[in-house]
Design a protein around this motif. Structure first.
Motif, PDB file in Angstrom:
ATOM      1  N   ARG A   1       0.838  -1.199   0.000  1.00 20.72           N
ATOM      2  CA  ARG A   1       0.000   0.000   0.000  1.00 20.72           C
ATOM      3  C   ARG A   1       0.876   1.253   0.000  1.00 20.72           C
ATOM      4  NH1 ARG A   1      -1.820   2.942   4.286  1.00 20.72           N
ATOM      5  NH2 ARG A   1      -1.361   1.275   5.759  1.00 20.72           N
ATOM      6  N   TYR A   2       1.938   1.235   0.802  1.00 17.07           N
ATOM      7  CA  TYR A   2       2.843   2.382   0.843  1.00 17.07           C
ATOM      8  C   TYR A   2       3.458   2.653  -0.526  1.00 17.07           C
ATOM      9  CZ  TYR A   2       2.750   2.199   5.975  1.00 17.07           C
ATOM     10  OH  TYR A   2       2.363   2.226   7.280  1.00 17.07           O
ATOM     11  N   TRP A   3       3.865   1.579  -1.217  1.00 17.66           N
ATOM     12  CA  TRP A   3       4.485   1.747  -2.532  1.00 17.66           C
ATOM     13  C   TRP A   3       3.482   2.294  -3.546  1.00 17.66           C
ATOM     14  CZ3 TRP A   3       9.213   2.504  -3.773  1.00 17.66           C
ATOM     15  CH2 TRP A   3      10.242   1.916  -3.046  1.00 17.66           C
ATOM     16  N   LEU A   4       2.236   1.805  -3.480  1.00 15.24           N
ATOM     17  CA  LEU A   4       1.216   2.290  -4.402  1.00 15.24           C
ATOM     18  C   LEU A   4       0.903   3.769  -4.151  1.00 15.24           C
ATOM     19  CD1 LEU A   4      -1.212  -0.764  -4.446  1.00 15.24           C
ATOM     20  CD2 LEU A   4       0.346  -0.043  -6.271  1.00 15.24           C
ATOM     21  N   GLU A   5       0.806   4.127  -2.871  1.00 15.92           N
ATOM     22  CA  GLU A   5       0.564   5.528  -2.528  1.00 15.92           C
ATOM     23  C   GLU A   5       1.736   6.402  -2.974  1.00 15.92           C
ATOM     24  OE1 GLU A   5      -2.129   4.822   1.535  1.00 15.92           O
ATOM     25  OE2 GLU A   5      -0.008   5.354   1.664  1.00 15.92           O
ATOM     26  N   TYR A   6       2.933   5.898  -2.766  1.00 15.29           N
ATOM     27  CA  TYR A   6       4.128   6.653  -3.156  1.00 15.29           C
ATOM     28  C   TYR A   6       4.177   6.841  -4.674  1.00 15.29           C
ATOM     29  CZ  TYR A   6       9.073   7.821  -3.728  1.00 15.29           C
ATOM     30  OH  TYR A   6      10.252   8.428  -4.080  1.00 15.29           O
ATOM     31  N   LEU A   7       3.806   5.792  -5.406  1.00 18.15           N
ATOM     32  CA  LEU A   7       3.769   5.897  -6.861  1.00 18.15           C
ATOM     33  C   LEU A   7       2.778   6.984  -7.279  1.00 18.15           C
ATOM     34  CD1 LEU A   7       4.501   4.927  -9.705  1.00 18.15           C
ATOM     35  CD2 LEU A   7       2.735   3.159  -9.467  1.00 18.15           C
ATOM     36  N   GLY A   8       1.605   6.993  -6.641  1.00 22.83           N
ATOM     37  CA  GLY A   8       0.619   8.027  -6.943  1.00 22.83           C
ATOM     38  C   GLY A   8       1.145   9.422  -6.633  1.00 22.83           C
ATOM     39  N   PHE A   9       1.847   9.537  -5.510  1.00 19.31           N
ATOM     40  CA  PHE A   9       2.420  10.820  -5.123  1.00 19.31           C
ATOM     41  C   PHE A   9       3.439  11.303  -6.151  1.00 19.31           C
ATOM     42  CE2 PHE A   9       5.904  13.120  -3.016  1.00 19.31           C
ATOM     43  CZ  PHE A   9       5.229  14.194  -2.478  1.00 19.31           C
ATOM     44  N   ARG A  10       4.299  10.394  -6.609  1.00 17.97           N
ATOM     45  CA  ARG A  10       5.315  10.771  -7.588  1.00 17.97           C
ATOM     46  C   ARG A  10       4.698  11.144  -8.935  1.00 17.97           C
ATOM     47  NH1 ARG A  10      10.700   9.835  -6.430  1.00 17.97           N
ATOM     48  NH2 ARG A  10      10.930  11.112  -8.309  1.00 17.97           N
ATOM     49  N   LEU A  11       3.620  10.444  -9.303  1.00 19.61           N
ATOM     50  CA  LEU A  11       2.955  10.767 -10.566  1.00 19.61           C
ATOM     51  C   LEU A  11       2.320  12.159 -10.497  1.00 19.61           C
ATOM     52  CD1 LEU A  11       1.288   7.348 -11.433  1.00 19.61           C
ATOM     53  CD2 LEU A  11       3.198   8.439 -12.628  1.00 19.61           C
ATOM     54  N   ILE A  12       1.662  12.435  -9.380  1.00 19.81           N
ATOM     55  CA  ILE A  12       1.063  13.758  -9.203  1.00 19.81           C
ATOM     56  C   ILE A  12       2.155  14.825  -9.204  1.00 19.81           C
ATOM     57  CG2 ILE A  12      -0.138  15.247  -7.558  1.00 19.81           C
ATOM     58  CD1 ILE A  12      -1.740  12.760  -6.717  1.00 19.81           C
ATOM     59  N   GLY A  13       3.246  14.529  -8.487  1.00 16.91           N
ATOM     60  CA  GLY A  13       4.359  15.472  -8.431  1.00 16.91           C
ATOM     61  C   GLY A  13       4.955  15.729  -9.800  1.00 16.91           C
ATOM     62  N   ALA A  14       5.103  14.672 -10.586  1.00 15.92           N
ATOM     63  CA  ALA A  14       5.670  14.831 -11.933  1.00 15.92           C
ATOM     64  C   ALA A  14       4.755  15.689 -12.809  1.00 15.92           C
ATOM     65  CB  ALA A  14       5.883  13.460 -12.569  1.00 15.92           C
TER      66      ALA A  14
END
Length: 302
Positions: free
Chosen positions: A16-29
């Motif tokens: 779950r942490y990795w999926l949330e982090y991926l979402g965060f990085r996509l939004i950030g990008a």
């Protein structure tokens, strides 16, 4: 196969942490790829639509506005609430452009006070609030040689938290301390005594705080800034301000008097209440730029 429970959520916290982090990085990008004005406008527009759908926070926001502005009509409060959500969204979009904002998009109305404090070597206690773009406002102090140390609330996701710390950390040469770490109060006092500045947000409820007047009602407020300022004989400053246009801001630094009488508790209360009174005056000038979604008055009313 993928470790999902019956509701479709990952069973493994690490997954779950990795999926949330991926979402965060996509939004950030996505926001990083936009010009800062566009990132701010897009994020603000999205939050103005999505924020009111959070029934708990929206109802709390409307309740707080009704209590603070009883003279407003329901329609006026709903319009103001949408702008509050928009302001929150803009801060999110702007977070990925902090370097640009801090570099040349913040005007400090009275920088001479910060220069004076830095030269004195006595340290400082700086109070702030979730107002305008508080992330950018906090980052400015490193430009005046104040060696800022700040308190932050760690994110529940350790990967997102590490990325947030990486982006914020360079602006706090004194370090960032976790809010509920038992060593944080001692570290803050030591930093002030060494001539550094500590930054604290003072617009949220404090379970063990002092009930001080705020928008006509008692709100429990942390006495820690006033306590440290009095104990270390350091100036107590309130930083407040507003968005002028687009992604540009004007900041004001107000010195809060900290009495030093024989009654220590009365002195701390007086300084704490004075800071809240100044903050309220600032928020009333631009109410749409303060985060009204906090349950600011809950503890004092229990």
């Amino acid at each position: 196969m993928l470790g999902l429970d019956e509701m479709g959520a990952p069973k493994s916290p690490r997954l779950r942490y990795w999926l949330e982090y991926l979402g965060f990085r996509l939004i950030g990008a996505a926001f990083s790829a936009m010009p800062v004005e566009m990132a701010s406008n897009v994020a603000g527009a999205l939050m103005a639509r999505v924020g009111p759908l959070s029934s708990k926070r929206q109802s709390r926001l409307m309740r707080n506005l009704a209590d603070a502005y009883p003279e407003m009509t329901e329609s006026e409060r709903k319009k103001l609430a949408r702008e509050v959500w928009r302001s929150i969204g803009r801060v999110i979009g702007e977070f990925f452009h902090l370097d640009e904002i801090v570099r040349d998009r913040i005007e400090v109305a009275n920088p001479e006070l910060l220069v004076e404090v830095a030269r004195s070597g006595k340290g400082a206690v700086i109070c702030g609030a979730h107002q305008a773009n508080w992330e950018a406002a906090s980052a400015v102090f490193s430009q005046y040689g104040l060696r800022p140390m700040a308190v932050y609330r760690p994110m529940s996701n350790p990967f997102v938290d590490a990325e947030m710390m990486r982006r914020r950390g360079k602006y706090y040469t004194g370090g960032l301390m976790a809010k509920h770490d038992r060593q944080t109060p001692v570290a803050l006092i030591r930093h002030v005594r060494s001539g550094g500045a500590v930054g604290l947000l003072v617009d949220q409820e404090a379970l063990d705080g002092l009930p001080t007047p705020f928008f006509g009602r008692p709100a429990t407020t942390t006495p820690f800034p006033a306590l440290v300022a009095r104990q270390c004989d350091a100036p107590l400053l309130l930083v407040h301000g507003y968005r002028t246009r687009g992604v540009r801001f004007k900041m004001f630094i107000t010195r809060i008097e900290t009495p030093r009488s024989d009654d220590r508790n009365a002195d701390i209360y007086a300084a704490t209440a004075a800071a809240q009174a100044e903050l309220e005056k600032s928020i009333r000038q631009h109410p749409e730029q303060w985060m009204w979604t906090h349950d600011r008055w809950r503890v004092a009313q229990l």
